[in-house]
Design a protein around this motif. Sequence first.
Motif, PDB file in Angstrom:
ATOM      1  N   ASN A  71      41.815  50.930  44.978  1.00 28.01           N
ATOM      2  CA  ASN A  71      41.915  51.459  43.629  1.00 28.01           C
ATOM      3  C   ASN A  71      40.536  51.837  43.104  1.00 28.01           C
ATOM      4  O   ASN A  71      39.527  51.727  43.805  1.00 28.01           O
ATOM      5  N   SER A  72      40.466  52.279  41.854  1.00 26.16           N
ATOM      6  CA  SER A  72      39.202  52.772  41.303  1.00 26.16           C
ATOM      7  C   SER A  72      38.157  51.682  41.154  1.00 26.16           C
ATOM      8  O   SER A  72      36.973  51.974  40.993  1.00 26.16           O
ATOM      9  N   ASN A  73      38.569  50.415  41.197  1.00 28.47           N
ATOM     10  CA  ASN A  73      37.634  49.294  41.160  1.00 28.47           C
ATOM     11  C   ASN A  73      37.234  48.824  42.552  1.00 28.47           C
ATOM     12  O   ASN A  73      36.656  47.757  42.717  1.00 28.47           O
ATOM     13  N   ASN A  74      37.578  49.629  43.550  1.00 29.09           N
ATOM     14  CA  ASN A  74      37.255  49.341  44.947  1.00 29.09           C
ATOM     15  C   ASN A  74      37.973  48.099  45.470  1.00 29.09           C
ATOM     16  O   ASN A  74      37.529  47.466  46.423  1.00 29.09           O
ATOM     17  N   LYS A  75      39.066  47.758  44.835  1.00 23.81           N
ATOM     18  CA  LYS A  75      39.884  46.628  45.277  1.00 23.81           C
ATOM     19  C   LYS A  75      41.050  47.156  46.110  1.00 23.81           C
ATOM     20  O   LYS A  75      41.689  48.153  45.758  1.00 23.81           O
TER      21      LYS A  75
ATOM     22  N   THR B 224      39.294  57.400  42.684  1.00 29.21           N
ATOM     23  CA  THR B 224      38.013  57.461  41.988  1.00 29.21           C
ATOM     24  C   THR B 224      38.206  57.909  40.557  1.00 29.21           C
ATOM     25  O   THR B 224      39.150  58.629  40.233  1.00 29.21           O
TER      26      THR B 224
ATOM     27  N   THR C 106      41.418  56.960  35.530  1.00 27.59           N
ATOM     28  CA  THR C 106      41.632  56.921  36.970  1.00 27.59           C
ATOM     29  C   THR C 106      42.719  57.900  37.326  1.00 27.59           C
ATOM     30  O   THR C 106      43.594  58.211  36.540  1.00 27.59           O
TER      31      THR C 106
END
Length: 325
Positions: free
Chosen positions: A52-56, A250, A284
């Motif tokens: 996801n956009s939080n790099n999770k 992103t 996002t």
Amino acid sequence: MFDDYKVSGIIGVSSSSSSKNYISQLYESNLIDQPIFGLSLVSSDQTIKYLNSNNKQSNLPSDYGGLVIFGSQAFKLTKKFTEKDLVVYTDISDNDNSYWLINVTEITSHNDSASADIASDRQALIDTGTTGLALPKSDADSLHSKLFGSNLVTDNSGNYAFLCNDTNSNITFTINDHDFNLSLSDFKGNEYSGSGLDGYCASKIQGLDDNDYWILGAAFLSKFYTIFDLSKKKIGFADSRITTYAIKETPKVFSSETVSSSSSTRSKNGSHTSTQAKSSSSATSKNNSTSSSSKDSGARDIQAGLHNLIPFQCLIMVLAISIFN
């Protein structure tokens, strides 16, 4: 007809650059820099991560079917998806329906005992709306008979089954002097159970009495990275080599003003530039899904062939994604 499928809608994209289809409208609106798109369908031997956009890392949606890539990015990502950056292009044959129709010079079957010519000089319709492949019935009969011999089961109405433990049968399509191979695992459906056909799997290749073309659907396209070029009326195929990749969502910056507060121009080299006014907010990207495949549970699922209009499942990351492997 869509009650049993996870379908948001169907996008029909003809091969005609003059038609007002989705791709040509994106191009004319300066939202993509070239009227082309690339297609990479997920295959059974791929491992795909979704960030996801939080790099999770998140769970990949269950109905994810692959990627559609718009504009010049379709060319730029060729090296990511293909072996040696080799794309074989072939012209679209003129036809009144603006199909993505190509010439296939030869189709050959291979198994443990022999290779056999199935057909030559056929026209093939490239169609993501068909889960498997659909052939003129005489060609489908010949193909299955030469591949599986006495191990073939058919209802004589264009549906076929073969032993699931067969692993060495494959088909070669010769397109513009280049061979494209389809292995048995690519057109093997689910195993029958409790129907007197234990040990047999349904074929995803169907025979249709009223079919003039070979229809090459998702079972064929999942093997290749495919580029559809509306401006040059060509379609390109490349052997897909990618086995692992990640999709990263992103942040996308949107103008907080109305559309009229932004100005867009296309530069001389065809790239798209955009200037936005005043303050902006970050959001996002959303996952927009389109198309759905028929459930792969045997010959029942392909009986309607092209005419059922139930395409493969495909989650399209439209707004802002980066792909890396």
